[in-house]
Design an enzyme around this catalytic site. Sequence first.
Site, short mmCIF file in Angstrom:
data_model
loop_
_atom_site.label_atom_id
_atom_site.label_comp_id
_atom_site.label_asym_id
_atom_site.label_seq_id
_atom_site.Cartn_x
_atom_site.Cartn_y
_atom_site.Cartn_z
N ARG A 72 -113.80 -6.88 87.18
CA ARG A 72 -114.63 -6.26 86.16
C ARG A 72 -115.06 -4.89 86.63
O ARG A 72 -115.32 -4.68 87.81
CB ARG A 72 -115.88 -7.11 85.89
CG ARG A 72 -115.63 -8.32 85.01
CD ARG A 72 -116.92 -9.07 84.70
NE ARG A 72 -117.52 -9.64 85.89
CZ ARG A 72 -118.52 -9.11 86.57
NH1 ARG A 72 -119.09 -7.99 86.16
NH2 ARG A 72 -118.98 -9.69 87.65
N TYR A 200 -107.31 -6.77 82.91
CA TYR A 200 -107.94 -7.76 83.77
C TYR A 200 -108.82 -8.71 82.93
O TYR A 200 -109.62 -8.25 82.10
CB TYR A 200 -108.79 -7.09 84.87
CG TYR A 200 -109.67 -8.10 85.57
CD1 TYR A 200 -109.10 -9.05 86.42
CD2 TYR A 200 -111.03 -8.16 85.32
CE1 TYR A 200 -109.89 -10.03 87.02
CE2 TYR A 200 -111.83 -9.13 85.91
CZ TYR A 200 -111.25 -10.06 86.76
OH TYR A 200 -112.03 -11.03 87.33
N GLY A 201 -108.67 -9.99 83.18
CA GLY A 201 -109.34 -11.03 82.39
C GLY A 201 -110.79 -10.75 82.03
O GLY A 201 -111.17 -10.82 80.87
N LYS A 209 -117.09 -12.83 79.01
CA LYS A 209 -118.26 -12.03 79.39
C LYS A 209 -118.77 -11.20 78.21
O LYS A 209 -119.98 -11.06 78.02
CB LYS A 209 -117.91 -11.12 80.56
CG LYS A 209 -117.39 -11.85 81.78
CD LYS A 209 -118.41 -12.80 82.34
CE LYS A 209 -117.90 -13.52 83.57
NZ LYS A 209 -118.86 -14.45 84.11
N HIS A 229 -125.48 -16.97 82.54
CA HIS A 229 -124.34 -17.03 83.48
C HIS A 229 -124.50 -18.26 84.37
O HIS A 229 -124.80 -18.14 85.55
CB HIS A 229 -124.36 -15.73 84.31
CG HIS A 229 -123.13 -15.48 85.09
ND1 HIS A 229 -123.10 -14.59 86.15
CD2 HIS A 229 -121.86 -15.95 85.00
CE1 HIS A 229 -121.89 -14.55 86.66
NE2 HIS A 229 -121.12 -15.37 85.99
N SER A 251 -121.32 -13.59 90.23
CA SER A 251 -119.88 -13.81 90.30
C SER A 251 -119.43 -13.99 91.75
O SER A 251 -119.86 -13.25 92.64
CB SER A 251 -119.15 -12.62 89.69
OG SER A 251 -119.64 -12.40 88.38
N ALA A 252 -118.57 -14.97 91.95
CA ALA A 252 -118.01 -15.29 93.27
C ALA A 252 -119.07 -15.75 94.27
O ALA A 252 -118.98 -15.48 95.46
CB ALA A 252 -117.17 -14.14 93.82
N CYS A 253 -120.10 -16.43 93.79
CA CYS A 253 -121.14 -16.98 94.67
C CYS A 253 -121.23 -18.50 94.59
O CYS A 253 -122.25 -19.08 94.98
CB CYS A 253 -122.48 -16.34 94.37
SG CYS A 253 -122.53 -14.59 94.81
N ASN A 257 -117.39 -23.93 92.38
CA ASN A 257 -117.42 -24.96 93.43
C ASN A 257 -118.54 -25.97 93.21
O ASN A 257 -118.33 -27.17 93.33
CB ASN A 257 -117.56 -24.31 94.81
CG ASN A 257 -116.22 -23.92 95.38
OD1 ASN A 257 -115.55 -24.70 96.03
ND2 ASN A 257 -115.80 -22.69 95.09
N ASP A 280 -119.25 -21.56 84.26
CA ASP A 280 -119.58 -20.12 84.27
C ASP A 280 -120.63 -19.71 83.24
O ASP A 280 -121.42 -18.82 83.51
CB ASP A 280 -118.30 -19.31 84.03
CG ASP A 280 -118.44 -17.83 84.37
OD1 ASP A 280 -118.98 -17.53 85.45
OD2 ASP A 280 -118.01 -16.98 83.57
N ARG A 374 -107.21 -14.83 90.32
CA ARG A 374 -107.84 -15.88 89.51
C ARG A 374 -106.81 -16.87 88.97
O ARG A 374 -105.66 -16.53 88.77
CB ARG A 374 -108.55 -15.23 88.31
CG ARG A 374 -109.68 -14.28 88.70
CD ARG A 374 -110.99 -14.99 88.67
NE ARG A 374 -112.07 -14.20 89.25
CZ ARG A 374 -113.35 -14.55 89.15
NH1 ARG A 374 -113.69 -15.65 88.51
NH2 ARG A 374 -114.29 -13.83 89.72
P1 GDP Z 1 -118.06 -18.41 91.23
O1 GDP Z 1 -117.30 -17.15 91.03
O2 GDP Z 1 -119.55 -18.21 91.16
O3 GDP Z 1 -117.59 -19.49 90.33
O4 GDP Z 1 -117.79 -18.87 92.73
P2 GDP Z 1 -116.69 -19.87 93.35
O5 GDP Z 1 -117.13 -21.28 93.22
O6 GDP Z 1 -115.36 -19.52 92.81
O7 GDP Z 1 -116.79 -19.46 94.87
C1 GDP Z 1 -116.63 -18.12 95.30
C2 GDP Z 1 -116.42 -18.09 96.79
O8 GDP Z 1 -117.56 -18.65 97.46
C3 GDP Z 1 -115.21 -18.89 97.24
O9 GDP Z 1 -114.54 -18.18 98.27
C4 GDP Z 1 -115.82 -20.17 97.78
O10 GDP Z 1 -115.02 -20.75 98.77
C5 GDP Z 1 -117.16 -19.70 98.34
N1 GDP Z 1 -118.18 -20.78 98.28
C6 GDP Z 1 -118.49 -21.56 97.22
N2 GDP Z 1 -119.44 -22.47 97.54
C7 GDP Z 1 -119.76 -22.25 98.84
C8 GDP Z 1 -120.69 -22.87 99.76
O11 GDP Z 1 -121.42 -23.81 99.43
N3 GDP Z 1 -120.73 -22.36 101.02
C9 GDP Z 1 -119.92 -21.31 101.41
N4 GDP Z 1 -120.02 -20.87 102.66
N5 GDP Z 1 -119.03 -20.71 100.57
C10 GDP Z 1 -118.95 -21.17 99.31
P1 PGA Z 2 -117.19 -15.97 88.17
O1 PGA Z 2 -116.57 -15.43 86.80
O2 PGA Z 2 -118.66 -15.91 87.91
O3 PGA Z 2 -116.63 -17.33 88.27
O4 PGA Z 2 -116.81 -15.10 89.32
C1 PGA Z 2 -116.04 -14.20 86.56
C2 PGA Z 2 -117.03 -13.07 86.66
O5 PGA Z 2 -118.25 -13.31 86.65
O6 PGA Z 2 -116.56 -11.93 86.72
MN MN Z 3 -118.91 -15.33 85.90
MN MN Z 4 -116.22 -19.35 88.75
#
Ligand code: GDP
Ligand code: PGA
Ligand code: MN
Ligand code: MN
Length: 591
Positions: A72, A200-201, A209, A229, A251-253, A257, A280, A374
């Site tokens: 993004r 990009y998605g 989004k 979100h 995002s990516a936190c 998972n 999400d 992704r």
């Molecule tokens: P989203 O973008 O918020 O959906 O995040 P994801 O679930 O795709 O995770 C993003 C990154 O954070 C990935 O590299 C995961 O492996 C990492 N991650 C997710 N959960 C955890 C956790 O509980 N501990 C750690 N250390 N890393 C995590």
């Molecule tokens: P994410 O979704 O939150 O799973 O990373 C895409 C984004 O927020 O850009």
């Molecule tokens: Mn997101």
């Molecule tokens: Mn995600």
Amino acid sequence: MQNLTSNLNVLKWTDEIIALTKPSKVMWIDGSEEQLNMLREEACGTGELIKLNHEKYPGCYYHRSQKDDVARMEDKTYICTSNKDDAGPTNNWKNPEDAYKLGREIFDGSMYGRTMYIIPYSMGPMGSPFSKIGFEITDSIYVVVSMNIMTRIGKKVLDVLGDSNDFVRGLHGKCNLDIDKRYIFHFPEDNTIWSCNSAYGGNVLLGKKCFALRIASYQGLKEGWMAEHMLILGIENPKGEVKYIAAAFPSACGKTNLAMLIPPELYRKKGYKVWTVGDDIAWLRIKEDGRLWAINPEAGFFGVAPGTNNKSNPNALMATKKNAIFTNVAYNLDDDTVWWERLDNNPPENALDWQGNPWNGKKSKEKGAHPNSRFTAPAKNCPCISKEWESPEGVPISAIIFGGRRARTAPLVYQSRSWQHGVFVGSTLASETTAAASGKVGVVRRDPMAMLPFIGYNAGDYFGHWLEMGRKASNPPEIFHVNWFRTNDSGEFIWPGFGDNFRVLEWIIDRCENKSGAEEAVIGYIPRLEDINTQGLDITEDTLKDLLTIDSSSWMEDVKNIEEFYAKIGSRIPAELYNELNKLKSNLSKI
Ligand code: GDP
Ligand code: PGA
Ligand code: MN
Ligand code: MN
């Protein structure tokens, strides 16, 4: 081709866009497998998609976007309201007139020689009172087939819409993918989105989004609901009772998972289960019972590939095994499969990297997949998908969790004292930046409610709306904050995370039912050491102590940063939040 609808509001708008972009052909997307298959074949002919090994990955495709178009772009994203203050200082703003003018210049004739696809889609289960309808006009087959995974598309949507004028008008054009002319314009006052020069998605799957967060958050303000979100998950206890949690992380936190978490063995043995409703986005409404009910407006997952593996997130991995699309990962030339960092310990030797260059995973120092590569996978593929995930009524939320990546300062978990305090906690959420958006990675920034890039209006008004929702709900969820990402002096994570996060969720759910203990600390309620179940966990008491420590000097620093952030948002910040800030300051000064 024949129009798929006789809705004059739709036809007036599509005619305008046809006259502007001048496509050579127009195709209405009816959602049939025949039509989608024909488009997939066509995209394979041009190289836009590559069909993967149909035994290992049935119905799956591979796609790459341009090197400068892999995340993004917040600096290219605008909220175009007539009054600049309505977009607020956290958004880029353009006057709607200027944005439309610039957009028209870019889109003028941009589909000449190309086919225009008109995609009717529903965000939310078909016909649910929570759901909303949108159209995406695009010149990209990748967008059509991805929208088919991420939303509900086709003729059935038009049947629900009937003659109504209540739909979001989305226009996307690849144009020539010129980064200097890349814009993602939102016009919340007229339910319109224009996105150009990206593939990009996050910038081009307009249901996600752009609609379900930015436009929908504005609609929610006007109509009294919330677009957030947030993942949504259900925790089933051994008695078979299910409690739902919504969690907002940037995002990516860790949303995907957490949404698909598998509890540690000791809990599984007792009969605990986690069910995924969404990973999400959540749309939340107050119902007659005074509770907040949530739906997942999406129909698929747009997940981060790197790090997804059989140990970290087997459910997500399973969801990608059929009818999925992989973008910007590595491509194994030997068997037409895909690979990304930490998928397994066996990277392919004869492969192409995310940019399409020859790549040997055993020798190359470069990454095979982009860090923000992704997968797009149907939610129904997910082994732990909740049986309520398409419930038109949604699910009742017991707890809301905010969280981010904080190497220090934020403890593993704490609970707010009240809805108002919880809104303060959400409004001050901070996290280290990730590869999901272009720009520097690892810098701490304030990201209120994990919505900084997605609030479709003034952030101060957004906080006010949160407070208002709490006043209206007679039985609102409890609000918590978590941090899975505390590190030690060598920069290693000290909390095991992933499945073990269930131990924290257990404390959270028990707190909602007054079943678990806590101590009142300056920032809210914190579990005592004995309140977190560490049975079977390889963690020392000192580490757990560390995880739950409030270091007053780093919190004081944080308070300074919060003050600056609030000052930047300005006068629309509700006074209640300044009261909470002052309370925090005075509490900290006492220790
Ligand atoms: P989203 O973008 O918020 O959906 O995040 P994801 O679930 O795709 O995770 C993003 C990154 O954070 C990935 O590299 C995961 O492996 C990492 N991650 C997710 N959960 C955890 C956790 O509980 N501990 C750690 N250390 N890393 C995590
Ligand atoms: P994410 O979704 O939150 O799973 O990373 C895409 C984004 O927020 O850009
Ligand atoms: Mn997101
Ligand atoms: Mn995600």
